[in-house]
Design a protein around this motif. Structure first.
Motif, PDB file in Angstrom:
ATOM      1  N   UNK A  47       0.847  -1.192   0.000  1.00 54.34           N
ATOM      2  CA  UNK A  47       0.000   0.000   0.000  1.00 54.34           C
ATOM      3  C   UNK A  47       0.879   1.238   0.000  1.00 54.34           C
ATOM      4  N   UNK A  48       0.669   2.118  -0.951  1.00 58.75           N
ATOM      5  CA  UNK A  48       1.428   3.359  -1.046  1.00 58.75           C
ATOM      6  C   UNK A  48       0.463   4.539  -1.023  1.00 58.75           C
ATOM      7  N   UNK A  49       1.025   5.712  -0.937  1.00 53.17           N
ATOM      8  CA  UNK A  49       0.203   6.913  -0.900  1.00 53.17           C
ATOM      9  C   UNK A  49      -0.608   7.084  -2.176  1.00 53.17           C
ATOM     10  N   UNK A  50      -0.083   6.557  -3.284  1.00 53.97           N
ATOM     11  CA  UNK A  50      -0.771   6.699  -4.567  1.00 53.97           C
ATOM     12  C   UNK A  50      -1.602   5.473  -4.943  1.00 53.97           C
ATOM     13  N   UNK A  51      -1.675   4.478  -4.065  1.00 57.95           N
ATOM     14  CA  UNK A  51      -2.497   3.324  -4.357  1.00 57.95           C
ATOM     15  C   UNK A  51      -1.847   2.014  -3.960  1.00 57.95           C
ATOM     16  N   UNK A  52      -2.551   0.917  -4.190  1.00 55.56           N
ATOM     17  CA  UNK A  52      -2.106  -0.421  -3.811  1.00 55.56           C
ATOM     18  C   UNK A  52      -1.444  -1.100  -5.012  1.00 55.56           C
ATOM     19  N   UNK A  53      -0.305  -1.761  -4.749  1.00 58.18           N
ATOM     20  CA  UNK A  53       0.419  -2.492  -5.786  1.00 58.18           C
ATOM     21  C   UNK A  53       0.533  -3.939  -5.349  1.00 58.18           C
ATOM     22  N   UNK A  54       0.266  -4.860  -6.259  1.00 58.86           N
ATOM     23  CA  UNK A  54       0.462  -6.279  -5.998  1.00 58.86           C
ATOM     24  C   UNK A  54       1.725  -6.738  -6.726  1.00 58.86           C
ATOM     25  N   UNK A  55       2.541  -7.482  -6.001  1.00 62.49           N
ATOM     26  CA  UNK A  55       3.830  -7.892  -6.574  1.00 62.49           C
ATOM     27  C   UNK A  55       4.159  -9.315  -6.170  1.00 62.49           C
ATOM     28  N   UNK A  56       4.898 -10.003  -7.036  1.00 68.88           N
ATOM     29  CA  UNK A  56       5.403 -11.333  -6.699  1.00 68.88           C
ATOM     30  C   UNK A  56       6.539 -11.237  -5.688  1.00 68.88           C
ATOM     31  N   UNK A  57       7.396 -10.242  -5.859  1.00 67.73           N
ATOM     32  CA  UNK A  57       8.630 -10.120  -5.079  1.00 67.73           C
ATOM     33  C   UNK A  57       8.796  -8.673  -4.638  1.00 67.73           C
ATOM     34  N   UNK A  58       9.312  -8.451  -3.435  1.00 69.95           N
ATOM     35  CA  UNK A  58       9.665  -7.104  -3.004  1.00 69.95           C
ATOM     36  C   UNK A  58      11.134  -7.067  -2.612  1.00 69.95           C
ATOM     37  N   UNK A  59      11.736  -5.906  -2.811  1.00 66.51           N
ATOM     38  CA  UNK A  59      13.125  -5.654  -2.437  1.00 66.51           C
ATOM     39  C   UNK A  59      13.146  -4.449  -1.512  1.00 66.51           C
ATOM     40  N   UNK A  60      13.687  -4.627  -0.327  1.00 65.72           N
ATOM     41  CA  UNK A  60      13.814  -3.534   0.636  1.00 65.72           C
ATOM     42  C   UNK A  60      15.162  -2.862   0.430  1.00 65.72           C
ATOM     43  N   UNK A  61      15.141  -1.707  -0.249  1.00 65.96           N
ATOM     44  CA  UNK A  61      16.357  -0.934  -0.509  1.00 65.96           C
ATOM     45  C   UNK A  61      16.164   0.480   0.036  1.00 65.96           C
ATOM     46  N   UNK A  62      15.585   0.562   1.216  1.00 73.92           N
ATOM     47  CA  UNK A  62      15.140   1.854   1.748  1.00 73.92           C
ATOM     48  C   UNK A  62      16.198   2.582   2.560  1.00 73.92           C
ATOM     49  N   UNK A  63      17.454   2.199   2.459  1.00 77.64           N
ATOM     50  CA  UNK A  63      18.523   2.952   3.111  1.00 77.64           C
ATOM     51  C   UNK A  63      18.323   3.044   4.605  1.00 77.64           C
ATOM     52  N   UNK A  64      18.463   4.271   5.157  1.00 77.09           N
ATOM     53  CA  UNK A  64      18.306   4.381   6.606  1.00 77.09           C
ATOM     54  C   UNK A  64      16.842   4.268   7.045  1.00 77.09           C
ATOM     55  N   UNK A  65      15.944   4.116   6.105  1.00 85.36           N
ATOM     56  CA  UNK A  65      14.549   3.822   6.436  1.00 85.36           C
ATOM     57  C   UNK A  65      14.205   2.340   6.219  1.00 85.36           C
ATOM     58  N   UNK A  66      15.205   1.510   6.021  1.00 89.55           N
ATOM     59  CA  UNK A  66      14.943   0.089   5.749  1.00 89.55           C
ATOM     60  C   UNK A  66      14.182  -0.571   6.887  1.00 89.55           C
ATOM     61  N   UNK A  67      14.456  -0.164   8.115  1.00 90.06           N
ATOM     62  CA  UNK A  67      13.744  -0.788   9.232  1.00 90.06           C
ATOM     63  C   UNK A  67      12.321  -0.270   9.384  1.00 90.06           C
ATOM     64  N   UNK A  68      12.014   0.904   8.842  1.00 87.42           N
ATOM     65  CA  UNK A  68      10.622   1.336   8.808  1.00 87.42           C
ATOM     66  C   UNK A  68       9.818   0.421   7.895  1.00 87.42           C
ATOM     67  N   UNK A  69      10.410   0.089   6.760  1.00 88.44           N
ATOM     68  CA  UNK A  69       9.761  -0.852   5.836  1.00 88.44           C
ATOM     69  C   UNK A  69       9.702  -2.244   6.463  1.00 88.44           C
ATOM     70  N   UNK A  70      10.791  -2.673   7.082  1.00 88.10           N
ATOM     71  CA  UNK A  70      10.825  -3.994   7.711  1.00 88.10           C
ATOM     72  C   UNK A  70       9.762  -4.129   8.792  1.00 88.10           C
ATOM     73  N   UNK A  71       9.539  -3.058   9.559  1.00 89.71           N
ATOM     74  CA  UNK A  71       8.542  -3.099  10.633  1.00 89.71           C
ATOM     75  C   UNK A  71       7.136  -3.342  10.086  1.00 89.71           C
ATOM     76  N   UNK A  72       6.867  -2.850   8.890  1.00 89.86           N
ATOM     77  CA  UNK A  72       5.557  -3.094   8.286  1.00 89.86           C
ATOM     78  C   UNK A  72       5.350  -4.575   7.993  1.00 89.86           C
ATOM     79  N   UNK A  73       6.452  -5.302   7.803  1.00 87.74           N
ATOM     80  CA  UNK A  73       6.395  -6.720   7.463  1.00 87.74           C
ATOM     81  C   UNK A  73       6.437  -7.578   8.718  1.00 87.74           C
ATOM     82  N   UNK A  74       7.120  -7.061   9.751  1.00 93.19           N
ATOM     83  CA  UNK A  74       7.147  -7.787  11.013  1.00 93.19           C
ATOM     84  C   UNK A  74       8.514  -8.230  11.474  1.00 93.19           C
ATOM     85  N   UNK A  75       9.573  -7.555  11.036  1.00 91.12           N
ATOM     86  CA  UNK A  75      10.917  -7.932  11.469  1.00 91.12           C
ATOM     87  C   UNK A  75      11.772  -6.671  11.531  1.00 91.12           C
ATOM     88  N   UNK A  76      13.020  -6.834  11.928  1.00 91.39           N
ATOM     89  CA  UNK A  76      13.979  -5.734  11.956  1.00 91.39           C
ATOM     90  C   UNK A  76      15.315  -6.219  11.432  1.00 91.39           C
TER      91      UNK A  76
END
Length: 821
Positions: free
Chosen positions: A201-230
Motif C-alpha cells: 500500500x502506497x500513498x498513490x495506491x495499492x500495488x500487488x507484486x510477486x517479489x519485493x526488495x527492501x532498498x530503503x537505506x536508513x529507512x529500511x527498518x521502517x519498511x521492515x517493521x511493516x512486514x514484522x521484522x527488523x
C-alpha cells in the motif's frame, strides 16, 4: 535508446508488478536497472521523496576497488566498470574522475595487508594494483610528506563520481528498458498474502507484486517493521570537510590521486581546485537510534568539527597544502552501518519472495555491483560469486538494536583496522552473547576466544596466563607454538574441543525420509545409527550448504550443519517442507551441545565413563549410538574433522559441564588437552577435508570440489542432479587440489593467486601450517589439466612467490588407519 528525463514519472502508477523495489537510492536504482536489463521489465521502484534522498546525495562519491575480500573486490570492480559506461550510454556526464589512489603504510603489518590485497587484485582482474615505495608515493602525490612511511598501495582504478548523476543515469536506462519509477510515493503498509505474493500500500495506491526488495537505506527498518521484522542496521554520523581553492592546485592540469591513511584514519581527495578531507572519528556518534524523523530527506546534520581536530591536524602534517585553503563546507550526514560494516543482500530470513538490499556504508562504490548480483539472486537463485559474507541471514536474533549500535560504533572507530584473520571476531564490544556451560572453565584455562555468529568459540589456548591475547598478523603469530602443541597432543594422546555452535535440526514424521532424499545427493541413512554426509546442491550443481544426518532410535533424523548459516538452512528446509504432509522440523541448536574427543587414547578415556562397547566391532567408524556417559544421554557419533580416532559427543546442553569435567578427569592419565579452532583447521587441511564457505561454495561445482563420492546419481531425483549429470559429460574447467607450499613465516590464508609457468591458473581456498606433517599446506582450485600429482606451481603469499606442488588429496594418514583404529 532515446534519452528519458528521470524527473518525469509516467502518468499512471501500475497496480501490479513482478518486482517492487522500495527505495530510490543508488542501490535500489541499481537493482531495478539490472533486473530490467536482464529482461525482467515488469518491475517498479517506489520512492518516498526524490531519487537519491537519504544518504546517496551527500556521499563523497569515492570509488575504491580496494577490499580484503576477493568477491567484494569483484563487486566493487563491477560498479566502477558500470559507471564508466553510463555516460556513453546516456549521453550525459556522471562526474566520473578516475584519479587512482594511494594508501599509506606506517607499519610492516599494514604493508603486508597491501601485499595481500595486491594478490586479490590479480585474481579480480585489476592489473596495475601494486605495492610501491616512498619514492613512487612522492611521484604520485608531490605534496605528501613520506616521513615515517614504509610504502603504500597504488590503485589506478580508484577515483570519485557524482552520486546523484550516476543514480539518475541508471534510472534513465532502467526506464528505457521498461521499468517504472514512481517518486513521492511513500509505502504505508505491506502484507504478504496466502499465495506468498505481496500487497504493498502506497500513498498513490495499492500495488500487488510477486517479489519485493527492501532498498530503503536508513529507512529500511521502517519498511521492515511493516512486514514484522527488523534488520541489524543503524545510522551513524559521518563528517567530511570541503576546502576553498588551494593555490597549489589551481594551475594543475590533472587531479591528485585520492589518498588514504588507514593508520591515521582519513581519506583526502581533490574536489575542483580544493580538497575533501574525510576523517573516521575515534568516538563516532549514532543518529536517530529511536527512529528517523518522518520528514527527514535531503537535509544534513549539525557539523561538529571539534570531533575531527586530531585527525585533521595529523593529515595537515602529512599533506601541508590542506592548511592553504579555508574550510568552505562541512558535510555531516547519516550513513547506514551493520555490525560488521558489510551490507545486507539477498533473501530475508523467514519470508518468501522478499529480498534485502540495505545496510550500505559504502553505497556508491558497492551499489552498481550489488544491484547486479542481487538481480542474479532474484532471477537465478544465487549470484555468480559466493556472497555469504553479505547474506542478510548471516546474523541471528542476538543482533538486536543495542548490539547493532554498539558494534557499528566500534567498527566505525576502527574503519581502517587491519583485517588479519580473527581480528574482527576478537574485538571487545558485545562479547559473551552466546556461550556454552563450560565457557568460564575454558576461559580459566587461557582460551583465546573469538565471536562467530554470536558464539564464543576457543581459537587456541595460551600457554601462559600472562598472554591470553592474539597478536594480529598475516604471518604465524604468538599462537604458533600453542597450536603446534595442541595438534601434537591430539596426534599422540587425546584432545577435547567444544563445537556446540554446530547448527542442529531434528527432522521427523512419515515424510522425513522422502524430504531428505529430495535435498540430499547422498543416500539417506537406512538403519539406526547410520550416518551420511550430504551436500545440498544448487540447480547449477554447486554447493549451497552441507550437513551430516544420523538416523536415531526414534526414527527421527539428526542433522548437523555449519554454525554460521543457521538461518539460511532453516529457510531452505522450511520452504521445501511445505510440499510434504507429515513432517516436523525442529531447530535444536540451543538445546544440544557437542564435545569432540579425538586422539589415539580417546577410546580409553571414554570407556572409563560409559558401559557401552566402544570396540571397532561393536562401534565401527562412521556410525552413531545413543549411549549414557556419566548419567548423561549422549548421541555418540564416531567421526571427527581432525583425522584421529574419536567421537563427537552430542548431549543436552544442561549436561555439558558434568560431561566435560568427567572427560577431563578420565583423560588426565592420558595427557588430555583442550584444543581450539586453529588446531582443528590445521588438522582438517592435512586430511584434505573440504569445508563449507571455503572449498564448498556456490561458485564451484560439487564435482570440481571432489565431492563425487557423496553424490549418488543413480538416485531417481535430487536437487541439482541434472547439472551433475551434465558436468560428468563435460567436466568443469577447474578442480580442487591440495598443495605443499615452500612458504616462509606466512602460510596461505585463502584467495591467493596460483600460477603455472607464469600464467594465472587458479586461487587458494584455505591454507595453514600442518603441524603433524611439518609442512605448509594450501587447498585451492586450479585448471583441471594441471591437477595431477607433482605439478609445479607458484603461490603468491604477501608478495612473495612461493613454490608449491600438487600432492595427494589427503597427506596425513591417507588410508584412514588412525580414524578406524
Amino acid at each position: 535508446m532515446s534519452p528519458i528525463d528521470p524527473s518525469k514519472d509516467p502518468p499512471e502508477m501500475k497496480s501490479e508488478a513482478k518486482v517492487i523495489v522500495i527505495g530510490g537510492g543508488i542501490t535500489g536504482v541499481s537493482t531495478l536497472y539490472h533486473l530490467a536489463k536482464s529482461g525482467w521489465t515488469d518491475v517498479m521502484l517506489v520512492e518516498k521523496l526524490e531519487l537519491t534522498s537519504g544518504s546517496t546525495w551527500h556521499a563523497a562519491g569515492n570509488l575504491p576497488s580496494f577490499s580484503t575480500s576477493l568477491n567484494i573486490m569483484k563487486l566493487q570492480k563491477n560498479s566502477i566498470e558500470l559507471y564508466q559506461q553510463l555516460a556513453e550510454q546516456t549521453g550525459q556526464s556522471v562526474g566520473h574522475h578516475q584519479t587512482g589512489s594511494i594508501r599509506l603504510a606506517h607499519t610492516k603489518e599494514r604493508l603486508d595487508e597491501f601485499k595481500r590485497v595486491a594478490g586479490l587484485a590479480t585474481l579480480a582482474g585489476l592489473s596495475g594494483v601494486e605495492v610501491v615505495d616512498n619514492e613512487r608515493l612522492k611521484e604520485l602525490h608531490p605534496f605528501l610528506d613520506t616521513t615515517g612511511l614504509l610504502g603504500g598501495l597504488w590503485d589506478p582504478y580508484d577515483g570519485h563520481i557524482d552520486p546523484t548523476s550516476v543514480t539518475n543515469a541508471m534510472a534513465q536506462l532502467a526506464r528505457g528498458y521498461g521499468a517504472t519509477i514512481v517518486r513521492h510515493n511513500p509505502v504505508t503498509a505491506i502484507t504478504q498474502l496466502a499465495d506468498k505474493k505481496w500487497e504493498v500500500t502506497t500513498e498513490q495506491g495499492v500495488i500487488h507484486a510477486d517479489i519485493i526488495v527492501n532498498a530503503a537505506g536508513f529507512r529500511a527498518n521502517e519498511v521492515a517493521a511493516m512486514i514484522g521484522h527488523q534488520f541489524p542496521i543503524c545510522s551513524l554520523e559521518h563528517q567530511y570537510l570541503v576546502t576553498d581553492n588551494i593555490p597549489a592546485l589551481v594551475d594543475r592540469a590533472h587531479h591528485l590521486p585520492l589518498l588514504r591513511d588507514p593508520d591515521i584514519s582519513y581519506y583526502l581527495r581533490q574536489e575542483g581546485k580544493g580538497l575533501i578531507l574525510g576523517p573516521y572519528e575515534r568516538e563516532p556518534v549514532a543518529w536517530a537510534v529511536d527512529g528517523v524523523p518522518t520528514t527527514f530527506g535531503q537535509e544534513l546534520l549539525q557539523p561538529e568539527l571539534n570531533r575531527l581536530e586530531g585527525i585533521i591536524g595529523a593529515a595537515m602534517e602529512q599533506v601541508g597544502i590542506i592548511g592553504d585553503g579555508g574550510i568552505k563546507t562541512v558535510v555531516n550526514g547519516p550513513i547506514v552501518y551493520t555490525p560488521d560494516g558489510l551490507p545486507l543482500l539477498g533473501p530475508v530470513h523467514g519470508y518468501d519472495n522478499y529480498f534485502a538490499c540495505a545496510g550500505f556504508s559504502f553505497g556508491i562504490t558497492q551499489g552498481g555491483g550489488a544491484g547486479r548480483y542481487l538481480a542474479q539472486w532474484i532471477i537465478d537463485g544465487h549470484p555468480e560469486v559466493e556472497l555469504w559474507e553479505l547474506d542478510s541471514r548471516r546474523f541471528g536474533s542476538y543482533a538486536n538494536l543495542s548490539y547493532t549500535v554498539t558494534k557499528s560504533l566500534e567498527l566505525y572507530a576502527n574503519e581502517y583496522q587491519l583485517s588479519c584473520p580473527n581480528e574482527y571476531a576478537m574485538r571487545p564490544a558485545c562479547r559473551e552473547v552466546k556461550t556454552t556451560p563450560i565457557y568460564e572453565i575454558l576461559k580459566h584455562k587461557n582460551a583465546v576466544f573469538g565471536a562467530y555468529y554470536g558464539w564464543e568459540r576457543a581459537s587456541w589456548f595460551a600457554q601462559s596466563a600472562n598472554a591470553p591475547v592474539e597478536n594480529f598478523s598475516y604471518s604465524r603469530g604468538n599462537w604458533d607454538a600453542a597450536v603446534r602443541s595442541e595438534c601434537e597432543a591430539v596426534q599422540n594422546r587425546v584432545g577435547i574441543l567444544d563445537l556446540s555452535a554446530f547448527t542442529k535440526f531434528e527432522i521427523s514424521g512419515k515424510d522425513a525420509r522422502s524430504f531428505l532424499d529430495r535435498i540430499s545427493p547422498n543416500q539417506v541413512p537406512a538403519k539406526c545409527g547410520d550416518i551420511a554426509l550430504a551436500h545440498v546442491l544448487t540447480p547449477s550443481g554447486s554447493v549451497a550448504w552441507e550437513f551430516s544426518m544420523t538416523l536415531l532410535e526414534s526414527g527421527a533424523f539428526y542433522l548437523m550443519c555449519p554454525a554460521a548459516c543457521e538461518l539460511l538452512i532453516e529457510d531452505w528446509l522450511r520452504q521445501r517442507a511445505t510440499k510434504y504432509a507429515d513432517i516436523s522440523i525442529a531447530n535444536i541448536t540451543r538445546d544440544w551441545g557437542t564435545l569432540i574427543l579425538a586422539g589415539p587414547r580417546a577410546r580409553e578415556v571414554l570407556a572409563k565413563l560409559t558401559d557401552a562397547d566402544l570396540s571397532n566391532e561393536a562401534f565401527p567408524w562412521f556410525t552413531g549410538q545413543e549411549i549414557q556417559v556419566v548419567g548423561a544421554p549422549v548421541r555418540a557419533l564416531r567421526m571427527n574433522f581432525v583425522g584421529e580416532l574419536g567421537w563427537e559427543l552430542h548431549h543436552p546442553l544442561q549436561h555439558q559441564q558434568a560431561l566435560y569435567e568427567a572427560l577431563v578427569w578420565a583423560g588426565e592419565a592420558h595427557g588430555i588437552v583442550d584444543f581450539g579452532l586453529r588446531a582443528m583447521d590445521s588438522m582438517r587441511i592435512e586430511k584434505g577435508y573440504q569445508i563449507w564457505g571455503r572449498e564448498l561454495t556456490t561458485e564451484y561445482s560439487a564435482l570440481a570440489a571432489n565431492m563425487s563420492y557423496f553424490i549418488k546419481t543413480d538416485k531417481s531425483d535430487f536437487e541439482g542432479r541434472a547439472a551433475v549429470l551434465a558436468e560428468k559429460e563435460k567436466p568443469s574447467t577447474h578442480r580442487l587440489v591440495l598443495m605443499e607450499v615452500q612458504a616462509g613465516p606466512a602460510d596461505a590464508l585463502g584467495s591467493e593467486p596460483i600460477f603455472h609457468q607464469g600464467k594465472l591458473v587458479g586461487l587458494t581456498t584455505s591454507g595453514a601450517y600442518g603441524y603433524r606433517v611439518n609442512k605448509s599446506l594450501a587447498m585451492g582450485f586450479i585448471k583441471r589439466e594441471l591437477a595431477s600429482l607433482d605439478t609445479e606451481l607458484t603461490i603468491t603469499i604477501l608478495g612473495e612467490e612461493c613454490s608449491a606442488k600438487v600432492i595427494r588429496g589427503c597427506l596425513y594418514d591417507p588410508k584412514g588407519e588412525r580414524l578406524k583404529s
